[in-house]
Design an enzyme around this catalytic site. Structure first.
Site, short mmCIF file in Angstrom:
data_model
loop_
_atom_site.label_atom_id
_atom_site.label_comp_id
_atom_site.label_asym_id
_atom_site.label_seq_id
_atom_site.Cartn_x
_atom_site.Cartn_y
_atom_site.Cartn_z
N LYS A 115 41.22 48.24 42.69
CA LYS A 115 41.58 47.08 43.53
C LYS A 115 43.08 47.11 43.77
O LYS A 115 43.84 47.51 42.88
CB LYS A 115 41.19 45.77 42.83
CG LYS A 115 41.64 44.53 43.59
CD LYS A 115 41.06 43.25 43.02
CE LYS A 115 41.91 42.63 41.92
NZ LYS A 115 43.30 42.32 42.29
N GLU A 184 41.78 34.98 47.10
CA GLU A 184 42.29 34.12 46.02
C GLU A 184 43.02 32.91 46.57
O GLU A 184 43.96 33.03 47.36
CB GLU A 184 43.22 34.94 45.10
CG GLU A 184 43.79 34.10 43.97
CD GLU A 184 44.37 34.92 42.82
OE1 GLU A 184 44.21 36.15 42.78
OE2 GLU A 184 45.00 34.28 41.93
O1 KIV Z 1 44.15 40.38 37.88
C1 KIV Z 1 43.12 39.71 38.02
O2 KIV Z 1 42.47 39.28 37.06
C2 KIV Z 1 42.70 39.40 39.38
C3 KIV Z 1 41.58 38.42 39.57
C4 KIV Z 1 42.01 37.06 39.23
C5 KIV Z 1 40.97 38.52 40.90
O3 KIV Z 1 43.23 39.93 40.30
#
Ligand code: KIV
Length: 266
Positions: A115, A184
């Site tokens: 991600k 988010e």
């Molecule tokens: O770092 C994380 O835990 C996140 C989530 C809150 C989506 O990016």
């Protein structure tokens, strides 16, 4: 054994209206529990920095810290998809460096996807990853790695221009080949619009009920992280109170000689 959740499965879930569940984990025990309980995606978030390592923001988190914790999570996750979160400055410098670091999550830490935060500006990086077969999850709205630019963690996309830009970022990420997008802390109506506009799943955190899935930080949901509880968190337990009570009992019993008893001795 149940089959591993794949990117195709997630798109199929969106099409069928089956909600996607995602939670964070940073260690082997938590990952094993989430996997056993059927969570679709386990995110090794860079929230690791605040929740586990005690940093003030996610900015200091390093690739080595992320890989270390992703490995532990991956060892326990047999069915859930494991997504490794790319830390600040591991993907912003050049598409080549971004590709190299993304590859490390799959090669050295056994994640199935990565991600990263950002819209159109990070599409050249996403494109490189997709080209070589690395599944990419996007992240729009509040992007904590840009905390200083955003001036805090306030709701994003309230103004018309910002909302338009977010929709166009989501389309750009989809076009470049991202398989899903975290939204988010944005208004529910905007999350609904993005979810309807794109064909890949949206996973919301503080983005209302219309996303294709939901994610929370596990320690928030369990009532373990007490420093700050955001409005979008629902605490399903108060584990810090349980931990306090258990540890206090242990201290009392060791001091009094009640523990260990005959049954714990050889
Ligand atoms: O770092 C994380 O835990 C996140 C989530 C809150 C989506 O990016």
């Amino acid at each position: 054994m149940n089959k591993r959740v794949t990117v195709n499965k997630l798109v199929e879930m969106k099409q069928n209206g089956d909600k996607i569940t995602m939670l964070t984990a940073y260690d082997y025990i938590t990952s094993g529990l989430l996997d056993e309980l059927g969570i679709d995606i386990i995110l090794v978030g860079d929230s690791l920095g605040m929740v586990v390592l005690g940093y003030e923001t996610t900015l200091p988190v390093t690739m080595e810290e992320m890989l270390h914790h992703t490995r532990a999570v991956a060892r326990a996750a047999k069915r859930s998809m494991v997504v490794g979160d790319m830390p600040f400055m591991s993907y912003q410098i050049s598409p080549e460096e971004a590709l190299y670091n993304a590859g490390r999550f799959l090669k050295e830490a056994d994640a199935q996807a990565i991600k990263l935060e950002g819209g159109e500006e990070i599409c050249p990086m996403v494109s490189k990853m997709v080209e070589v077969g690395i599944p990419v999850m996007g992240h729009l709205g509040v992007t904590p790695q840009s905390v200083h630019q955003m001036g805090g963690y306030g709701v994003q996309g309230r103004e018309e221009e910002a909302a338009k830009k977010m929709i166009s970022d989501a389309k750009a990420l989809e076009k470049t080949g991202a398989f899903s997008i975290v939204l988010e802390k944005i208004p529910s109506a905007l999350a609904k619009k993005i979810t309807k506009t794109i064909g890949i799943p949206t996973i919301g955190i503080g983005a209302g009920p219309h996303c294709d899935g939901q994610v929370l930080v596990t320690q928030d949901l369990l009532g373990m992280f007490e420093k700050f509880v955001p409005k979008f968190v629902k605490q399903y337990a108060k584990l810090s109170d349980d931990i306090r009570s258990a540890i206090s009992s242990y201290i009392k019993e060791v001091k009094s000689g009640e523990f260990p008893g005959e049954e714990h001795s050889f």
